[in-house]
Design a protein around this motif. Structure first.
Motif, short mmCIF file in Angstrom:
data_model
loop_
_atom_site.label_atom_id
_atom_site.label_comp_id
_atom_site.label_asym_id
_atom_site.label_seq_id
_atom_site.Cartn_x
_atom_site.Cartn_y
_atom_site.Cartn_z
N GLU A 89 0.62 -1.19 -0.09
CA GLU A 89 -0.07 0.10 -0.05
C GLU A 89 0.72 1.44 -0.15
N ASP A 90 2.06 1.17 0.21
CA ASP A 90 3.02 2.13 0.10
C ASP A 90 3.52 2.70 -1.14
N THR A 91 3.05 1.72 -2.19
CA THR A 91 3.57 2.07 -3.71
C THR A 91 3.04 3.12 -4.14
N ALA A 92 3.94 4.03 -4.60
CA ALA A 92 3.47 5.42 -5.12
C ALA A 92 4.69 6.13 -5.83
N VAL A 93 4.32 7.25 -6.25
CA VAL A 93 5.26 8.20 -6.73
C VAL A 93 5.43 9.20 -5.37
N TYR A 94 6.73 9.28 -4.95
CA TYR A 94 6.82 9.93 -3.83
C TYR A 94 7.53 11.66 -3.99
N TYR A 95 6.89 12.82 -3.34
CA TYR A 95 7.25 14.01 -3.72
C TYR A 95 7.91 14.94 -2.76
N CYS A 96 8.91 15.36 -2.80
CA CYS A 96 9.31 16.21 -1.72
C CYS A 96 8.60 17.67 -2.10
N ALA A 97 8.57 18.60 -1.09
CA ALA A 97 7.84 19.79 -1.17
C ALA A 97 8.37 20.66 -0.14
N ALA A 98 8.38 22.07 -0.56
CA ALA A 98 8.91 23.02 0.45
C ALA A 98 7.94 24.23 0.41
N GLY A 99 7.78 24.48 1.62
CA GLY A 99 6.84 25.83 1.59
C GLY A 99 6.44 25.94 2.92
N GLY A 100 4.91 26.09 3.19
CA GLY A 100 4.27 25.97 4.43
C GLY A 100 4.16 24.96 5.37
N TRP A 101 3.10 24.83 6.04
CA TRP A 101 3.13 23.86 6.88
C TRP A 101 1.54 23.43 6.84
N GLY A 102 1.63 22.20 6.89
CA GLY A 102 0.26 21.40 7.05
C GLY A 102 0.10 20.25 5.81
N ILE A 103 -1.02 19.55 5.85
CA ILE A 103 -1.31 18.57 4.95
C ILE A 103 -1.74 18.73 3.52
N ASN A 104 -2.01 19.94 3.21
CA ASN A 104 -2.80 20.21 2.17
C ASN A 104 -1.64 20.52 1.04
N PRO A 105 -1.64 20.00 0.04
CA PRO A 105 -0.53 20.24 -0.82
C PRO A 105 -0.27 21.77 -1.22
N SER A 106 -1.55 22.53 -1.20
CA SER A 106 -1.73 23.72 -1.78
C SER A 106 -0.77 24.77 -0.91
N VAL A 107 -0.62 24.28 0.29
CA VAL A 107 0.12 25.31 1.28
C VAL A 107 1.67 25.08 0.77
N TYR A 108 2.26 24.17 0.06
CA TYR A 108 3.78 24.04 -0.46
C TYR A 108 3.84 24.88 -1.74
N THR A 109 5.13 25.51 -1.78
CA THR A 109 5.38 26.04 -3.04
C THR A 109 6.12 25.57 -4.04
#
Length: 121
Positions: A89-109
């Motif tokens: 179930e961990d199979t996926a494409v993993y992405y690194c993100a930088a920016g804000g703080w939270g679980i919503n992808p939209s807060v990362y720049t």
């Protein structure tokens, strides 16, 4: 501009471990919170783990708590995701993100291009 580059993905059997790394080829991570997300085929991108720029605060998705550990080395401008006890179930494409703080992808720049993790049973 922060340009993130992930590495360390691959194919492993269930129960094994992988360590993902994410570095910046542009500006440093200075001042940015960092996060790891993943996206499986046909599913939305989901939060995996995050770490604050200042201080040791971390946050994890319930599905990875106790198995994954996020850490950062500001001197090396690198963030890591140690993944233990992997399951299919961990199979996926993993992405690194930088920016804000939270679980919503939209807060990362800033986002990396992603690295594939495949776990076989």
């Amino acid at each position: 501009q922060v340009q993130l580059v992930e590495s360390g993905g691959g194919m492993v059997q269930a129960g094994n471990s992988l360590r993902l790394s994410c570095g910046s080829s542009g500006r440093t991570f200075s001042g940015y919170n960092l996060g790891w997300f993943r996206q499986a085929p046909g599913k939305e991108r989901e939060f995996v783990a995050g770490i604050r720029w200042s201080g040791p605060e971390t946050r994890y998705a319930d599905s990875v708590k106790g198995r994954f550990t996020i850490s950062r080395d500001n001197a090396k401008n690198t963030v890591y995701l140690q993944m233990n006890s992997l399951n299919p179930e961990d199979t996926a494409v993993y992405y690194c993100a930088a920016g804000g703080w939270g679980i919503n992808p939209s807060v990362y720049t800033y986002w990396g291009q992603g690295t594939q993790v495949t776990v076989s049973s």
